[in-house]
Motif scaffolding. Structure first.
Motif, PDB file in Angstrom:
ATOM      1  N   SER A  37      23.499  18.449  26.624  1.00 53.16           N
ATOM      2  CA  SER A  37      23.279  19.862  27.152  1.00 53.16           C
ATOM      3  C   SER A  37      23.074  20.010  28.478  1.00 53.16           C
ATOM      4  CB  SER A  37      22.114  20.542  26.250  1.00 53.16           C
ATOM      5  OG  SER A  37      21.036  20.089  26.471  1.00 53.16           O
ATOM      6  N   LYS A  38      23.493  21.102  28.934  1.00 51.99           N
ATOM      7  CA  LYS A  38      23.207  21.421  30.440  1.00 51.99           C
ATOM      8  C   LYS A  38      21.986  20.946  30.945  1.00 51.99           C
ATOM      9  CE  LYS A  38      23.941  24.760  34.181  1.00 51.99           C
ATOM     10  NZ  LYS A  38      24.144  26.374  34.402  1.00 51.99           N
ATOM     11  N   ASN A  39      20.876  21.557  30.120  1.00 49.06           N
ATOM     12  CA  ASN A  39      19.544  21.094  30.493  1.00 49.06           C
ATOM     13  C   ASN A  39      19.154  19.614  30.503  1.00 49.06           C
ATOM     14  OD1 ASN A  39      18.939  23.884  30.942  1.00 49.06           O
ATOM     15  ND2 ASN A  39      18.238  24.418  28.885  1.00 49.06           N
ATOM     16  N   ALA A  40      19.904  18.900  29.460  1.00 47.30           N
ATOM     17  CA  ALA A  40      19.767  17.428  29.372  1.00 47.30           C
ATOM     18  C   ALA A  40      20.176  16.708  30.694  1.00 47.30           C
ATOM     19  CB  ALA A  40      20.155  17.052  28.167  1.00 47.30           C
ATOM     20  N   PHE A  41      21.426  17.112  31.127  1.00 46.08           N
ATOM     21  CA  PHE A  41      22.178  16.847  32.168  1.00 46.08           C
ATOM     22  C   PHE A  41      20.966  16.858  33.278  1.00 46.08           C
ATOM     23  CE2 PHE A  41      26.427  16.563  30.102  1.00 46.08           C
ATOM     24  CZ  PHE A  41      26.694  15.227  30.283  1.00 46.08           C
ATOM     25  N   ASN A  42      20.666  18.063  33.542  1.00 47.21           N
ATOM     26  CA  ASN A  42      19.599  18.499  34.693  1.00 47.21           C
ATOM     27  C   ASN A  42      18.419  17.635  34.767  1.00 47.21           C
ATOM     28  OD1 ASN A  42      21.636  20.183  35.811  1.00 47.21           O
ATOM     29  ND2 ASN A  42      20.604  22.235  34.589  1.00 47.21           N
ATOM     30  N   ALA A  43      17.891  17.487  33.357  1.00 45.00           N
ATOM     31  CA  ALA A  43      16.644  16.597  33.111  1.00 45.00           C
ATOM     32  C   ALA A  43      16.921  15.147  33.813  1.00 45.00           C
ATOM     33  CB  ALA A  43      16.306  16.527  31.986  1.00 45.00           C
ATOM     34  N   LEU A  44      18.338  14.526  33.612  1.00 40.25           N
ATOM     35  CA  LEU A  44      18.375  13.056  33.881  1.00 40.25           C
ATOM     36  C   LEU A  44      18.875  12.899  35.302  1.00 40.25           C
ATOM     37  CD1 LEU A  44      18.910  10.379  32.499  1.00 40.25           C
ATOM     38  CD2 LEU A  44      21.295  11.148  31.905  1.00 40.25           C
ATOM     39  N   LEU A  45      19.148  13.899  36.093  1.00 37.63           N
ATOM     40  CA  LEU A  45      19.796  13.876  37.399  1.00 37.63           C
ATOM     41  C   LEU A  45      18.855  12.957  38.388  1.00 37.63           C
ATOM     42  CD1 LEU A  45      21.407  17.283  38.245  1.00 37.63           C
ATOM     43  CD2 LEU A  45      22.579  15.073  37.467  1.00 37.63           C
TER      44      LEU A  45
END
Length: 546
Positions: A155-163
């Protein structure tokens, strides 16, 4: 069942004799970079990076299904964590496969190599577990490695959390991402990874690989059957091995081309050639009878149309002078050459578009066979459509390609007038000249003259043209040499940046648009569209007596 040849690679190195059967796609999964098919450029880059200690902290592997993305990720994990048989080894592009790290990674039980399927772990909480875990050092391996398959599913939020973690991970952590849809991965993630695009595996390499697998399995497979499987695999080793697995079960120890053709629902190549010839001859009863026979034999209508398109594509390549596809038989190449000589470019393009549209119709039609029948009838009756050049002449009263005196054209000294015999032999207009070049066997030059130049002046044996794209400094000289061979006269060919006619291709497109517009303005046609607002004008023919 006895174990397989180690040269082909295994998913699990040691398997008990009584273990359950494993499909070929798992059984022959590559266990070293040497066994990875068709990805030489990527392997060379990785080898150089490992040798020089320039190992990225995150890799992104992208490509179509079955080209080896997940297998490559596991191989990279082994390469980075291999310690050699003596336990003193360093990262290497040739992992030993016998140390504890190599064995544990191959068997999927290494505690420091974590594989995660992003399709079923899409949320922030799943990524938060990774973020919390990367702070701790690896237990037994050199690097803690996270392999995330189908990473675009996060998900978009998961990607953002990983950045943040992805940009500055601890030195002991490496990320390996795999995806079939790289366009769905955010740019912010792409910019933090080293990307490798895994290519489709060439058909000839697939054939060689499948042949080796068949021999290791003790199965006799016809070369034509291997070629069919390689074509059906579309560059995917996994897909091809799955088809081969099915073919071996279907053939009970031997695999023939006929068995694979029946299994995949492919149309017989000879039958396809006969059907295409009947279509081009305008033989309605013969073509429909051939199509019905194919249907009675269980051939899929969509497969028949795809085979027709493949035959037409081979003819197109032959007409353009391109190298023939590697897996074509001599019979298919001869047929492609025959079609290339018989069909004009305009007819090839028209047939292709009608087949492409027809394939979509067959796919969605309630009765695919009825839809295929209508497609064949449209193909046959397309032969009645007027040639674009005759359309121009019929509408404008001017012959297509006839020379005009362009404004602003620079004056040139006239060449000595040719003899009466030579003048009679020279083509009357530029279109006729292009046809003469094509008849002379210079297909590529004919395409350039037809598509890529506009005529500034045509006064045989003088030709002045304006290119639509750069054609090279020697192009006028080469054209003059070909024209001399084709017509017997010495030509003067000049390239000029002056006002010029549209290219023949542009003229044909304009003529088609003009005729189409006039047809759409016809009272009967407009009435039909008023009655059926969703209808489209697919094709038309003009009555010469109208």
């Amino acid at each position: 069942m006895t174990d397989e040849s180690p040269a082909l690679g295994l998913d699990l190195p040691e398997v008990a004799a009584a273990s359950p059967y494993r499909v070929l796609a798992r059984k022959y999964r590559p266990q070293s970079f040497d066994q990875l098919i068709g990805q030489d450029a990527m392997v060379r880059t990785l080898a150089n990076a490992i040798d020089r200690g320039r190992i990225a902290h995150a890799f992104l592997l992208t490509g179509v299904r079955g080209v080896g993305k997940t297998s490559t990720a596991r191989l990279i994990a082994k390469a980075l964590n291999c310690i050699g048989p003596d336990g003193q080894g360093q990262p290497t592009i040739d992992p030993c496969g016998v140390c504890e790290n190599c064995r544990a990674i191959a068997e999927g039980r290494h505690i420091d190599v974590v594989e995660m399927d992003a399709a079923s772990h899409t949320g922030v909480d799943d990524i938060r577990e990774i973020i919390d875990a990367v702070r701790y050092a690896s237990v037994s391996a050199r690097y803690k490695i996270y392999i995330i398959d189908e990473v675009h599913m996060l998900s978009k939020n998961a990607f953002n959390a990983l950045l943040k973690t992805l940009e500055e991970p601890p030195e002991h952590v490496k990320f390996l991402f795999a995806t079939t849809e790289v366009n769905k991965v955010p740019v912010t993630v792409l910019s933090r990874t080293q990307r490798f695009d895994l290519r489709r595996i060439p058909p000839e390499k697939l054939v060689a690989h499948f042949d080796a697998v068949a021999k290791a399995e003790g199965v006799d497979v016809d070369p034509d059957a291997l070629a069919m499987i390689a074509r059906a695999a579309e560059g995917s080793a996994r897909d091809g091995l799955s088809i081969l697995d099915q073919a071996i079960a279907h053939g009970a120890g031997t695999v023939t081309a006929d068995q694979v053709r029946d299994m995949l629902g492919l149309a017989d190549r000879g039958r396809i050639r006969d059907l295409l010839e009947l279509i081009l001859q305008g033989d309605v009863p013969g073509a429909l009878s051939s199509l019905d026979e194919a249907h009675d034999l269980g051939m899929d209508p969509a497969s028949i149309l795809r085979e027709l398109m493949e035959a037409l594509h081979s003819a197109t390549r032959a007409k353009a002078g391109a190298q023939a596809e590697a897996l074509l038989s001599a019979e298919q190449r001869d047929f492609a050459d025959k079609l290339a000589d018989a069909l004009s470019w305009g007819k090839i393009h028209r047939l292709w578009q009608m087949l492409l549209k027809g394939l979509g119709d067959v796919t969605i039609a309630p009765d695919p066979q009825e839809a295929a029948t209508m497609v064949v009838l449209r193909l046959i009756h397309s032969a009645d459509l007027p040639d674009p050049a005759s359309l121009i002449e019929r509408i404008t009263g001017t012959k297509a390609g006839a020379p005009t005196a362009p404004s602003g054209a620079a004056a040139a000294k006239p060449d000595p007038a040719p003899s009466a015999a030579a003048a009679t032999a020279l083509p009357a207009d530029f279109r006729a000249l292009v046809e003469r070049v094509e008849e002379h066997g210079k297909h590529q030059l004919a395409v350039q003259l037809h598509d890529q130049v506009g005529v500034v002046r045509y006064a045989p044996p003088e030709l002045v043209v304006k290119p639509r794209r750069p054609l090279g400094a020697d192009w006028p000289r080469d054209v003059a040499a070909v024209l001399k061979e084709a017509t017997g006269a010495a030509w003067t060919v000049t390239v000029a940046d002056e006002a010029a006619e549209p290219s023949l291709l542009e003229q044909e497109k304009m003529a088609e648009e003009q005729v189409r517009a006039s047809v759409l303005q016809d009272t009967a046609v407009r009435s039909a569209f008023d009655a059926f607002p969703d209808a489209e004008l697919e094709s038309f023919s003009l009555n010469k007596g109208a």
